[in-house]
Design a protein around this motif. Structure first.
Motif, short mmCIF file in Angstrom:
data_model
loop_
_atom_site.label_atom_id
_atom_site.label_comp_id
_atom_site.label_asym_id
_atom_site.label_seq_id
_atom_site.Cartn_x
_atom_site.Cartn_y
_atom_site.Cartn_z
N LEU A 1 0.83 -1.21 0.00
CA LEU A 1 0.00 0.00 0.00
C LEU A 1 0.86 1.26 0.00
O LEU A 1 0.50 2.27 -0.62
N PHE A 2 1.99 1.21 0.69
CA PHE A 2 2.88 2.38 0.69
C PHE A 2 3.42 2.64 -0.71
O PHE A 2 3.44 3.80 -1.17
N LEU A 3 3.85 1.60 -1.40
CA LEU A 3 4.39 1.77 -2.75
C LEU A 3 3.33 2.26 -3.73
O LEU A 3 3.62 3.03 -4.66
N ILE A 4 2.08 1.83 -3.53
CA ILE A 4 1.01 2.21 -4.46
C ILE A 4 0.51 3.62 -4.19
O ILE A 4 0.33 4.43 -5.11
N HIS A 5 0.28 3.95 -2.92
CA HIS A 5 -0.44 5.17 -2.59
C HIS A 5 0.43 6.31 -2.04
O HIS A 5 -0.05 7.45 -1.96
N VAL A 6 1.65 6.02 -1.63
CA VAL A 6 2.46 7.08 -1.02
C VAL A 6 3.62 7.47 -1.93
O VAL A 6 3.59 8.53 -2.56
N MET A 7 4.64 6.64 -2.01
CA MET A 7 5.79 6.97 -2.85
C MET A 7 6.62 5.72 -3.12
O MET A 7 6.62 4.80 -2.31
N PRO A 8 7.35 5.68 -4.23
CA PRO A 8 8.15 4.50 -4.57
C PRO A 8 9.51 4.51 -3.88
O PRO A 8 10.56 4.62 -4.53
#
Length: 328
Positions: free
Chosen positions: A88-95
């Motif tokens: 979820l972090f990679l999808i919605h926050v930042m890579p």
């Protein structure tokens, strides 16, 4: 006569310590050069990465199970939360790979902190059952929250991103990702080793051996169990975060009690009260699973047979059996 008896144990202890150091050094060397020798044996690097990830998760559980005496069948929940937190972090926050791993670890660990006070006063089968209940609660949340988690289909749409060190971006292929996991595995093992040598670690073992006596001495046993539960949750959450990056997928199956049972099996196979036992158990379990699943659909039957034979003939785990034979 008294001098002979008194002087004998010292060199024996030094020899034992030296043997342990040599064995540990050999293990680290073997792990360090896995990408070089494993393909020659017909293996592949991602399999070794998976062994380290599951060995890390089993080590985290073993801190609670083998050293503190709490049998949890709900630790897959923290593993699964680690996978979802990272995805979820990679999808919605930042890579960002480090922050994604950190977010998954924190999600699993904080959940363990919150659940800990609700389970730490239970004993035996009641402790195990309530951990299953909380684990299944997280599972049903993941299955029902379709808009966020993807429901029964799991969470997709993310993948491993390059590791940025300053202005340099390092792509993580199978070998690069193995060494990232290896580095984090080494860090976890160092932390666990330090904990077990500390007064807190001795308190864990004392709680396992005789919690009643500790309470009479005025020790807050419940808080020690809570601490073991929380630390264990952070380690298992980190393993889940890494697993999601290995397969680029977060599945609700990672939250189910069946995976918790597999972690328990790994601990038992290798040796619950051994430092390296969970890693050995993960190696046996993952290796057998990978090979047997390629030759038969009934591979779980053979895994169960291996587990039964281990319990019957190696009650202290394979590593415990080897140590016993070495002493003999």
């Amino acid at each position: 006569m008294s001098m002979t008896i008194g002087d004998a144990p010292a060199p024996h202890r030094r020899m034992t310590l030296g043997a342990r150091e040599i064995a540990a050094g050999l293990i680290w060397l073997v792990l360090l050069f896995v990408p070089l020798w494993l393909p020659a044996l017909g293996g592949y690097t991602d399999l070794a990465t998976r062994v380290l990830i599951y060995g890390m998760a089993a080590t985290g559980l073993n801190l609670l199970l083998g050293h503190t005496g709490g049998l949890s069948f709900g630790h897959a929940a923290y593993f699964g939360l680690g996978t979802y937190g990272t995805g979820l972090f990679l999808i919605h926050v930042m890579p960002s790979l480090p922050l994604a791993i950190l977010s998954g670890t924190l999600l699993g660990g904080i959940a363990a902190i919150l659940v800990g006070p609700l389970v730490m006063k239970r004993k035996g089968i009641y402790f195990s059952m309530i951990t299953i209940a909380f684990g299944q609660m997280f599972y049903f949340v993941a299955v029902r929250w379709n808009s966020l988690t993807g429901g029964e289909d799991g969470l997709t749409g993310f993948s491993r991103v390059p590791l940025h060190l300053g202005s340099r971006a390092i792509p993580l292929g199978p070998t690069g990702f193995y060494y990232l996991v290896f580095g984090l595995f080494a860090l976890v093992m160092l932390i666990v080793w330090q904990i077990l040598r500390s007064p807190l670690g001795h308190g864990f073992v004392a709680a396992r051996e005789n919690a009643t006596r500790l309470r009479f001495l005025g020790v807050a046993v419940d808080r020690q169990i809570w601490a073991a539960f929380a630390i264990s949750g952070f380690i298992v959450g980190l393993a889940g975060a890494l697993d999601s990056l290995l397969v680029s997928f977060a599945s609700p199956a990672n939250l189910q009690w069946q995976l918790s049972g597999e972690f328990v099996v790994m601990c038992v196979l290798g040796g619950m009260r051994s430092f390296w036992g969970p890693l050995l158990g993960a190696l046996i379990f993952i290796g057998a699973q990978d090979y047997l699943s390629s030759v038969t659909q009934n591979w779980m039957t053979f895994i169960g047979l291996i587990f039964v034979l281990s319990v019957l003939f190696f009650p202290n785990g394979l590593l415990g059996f080897i140590k016993g034979r070495a002493r003999a």
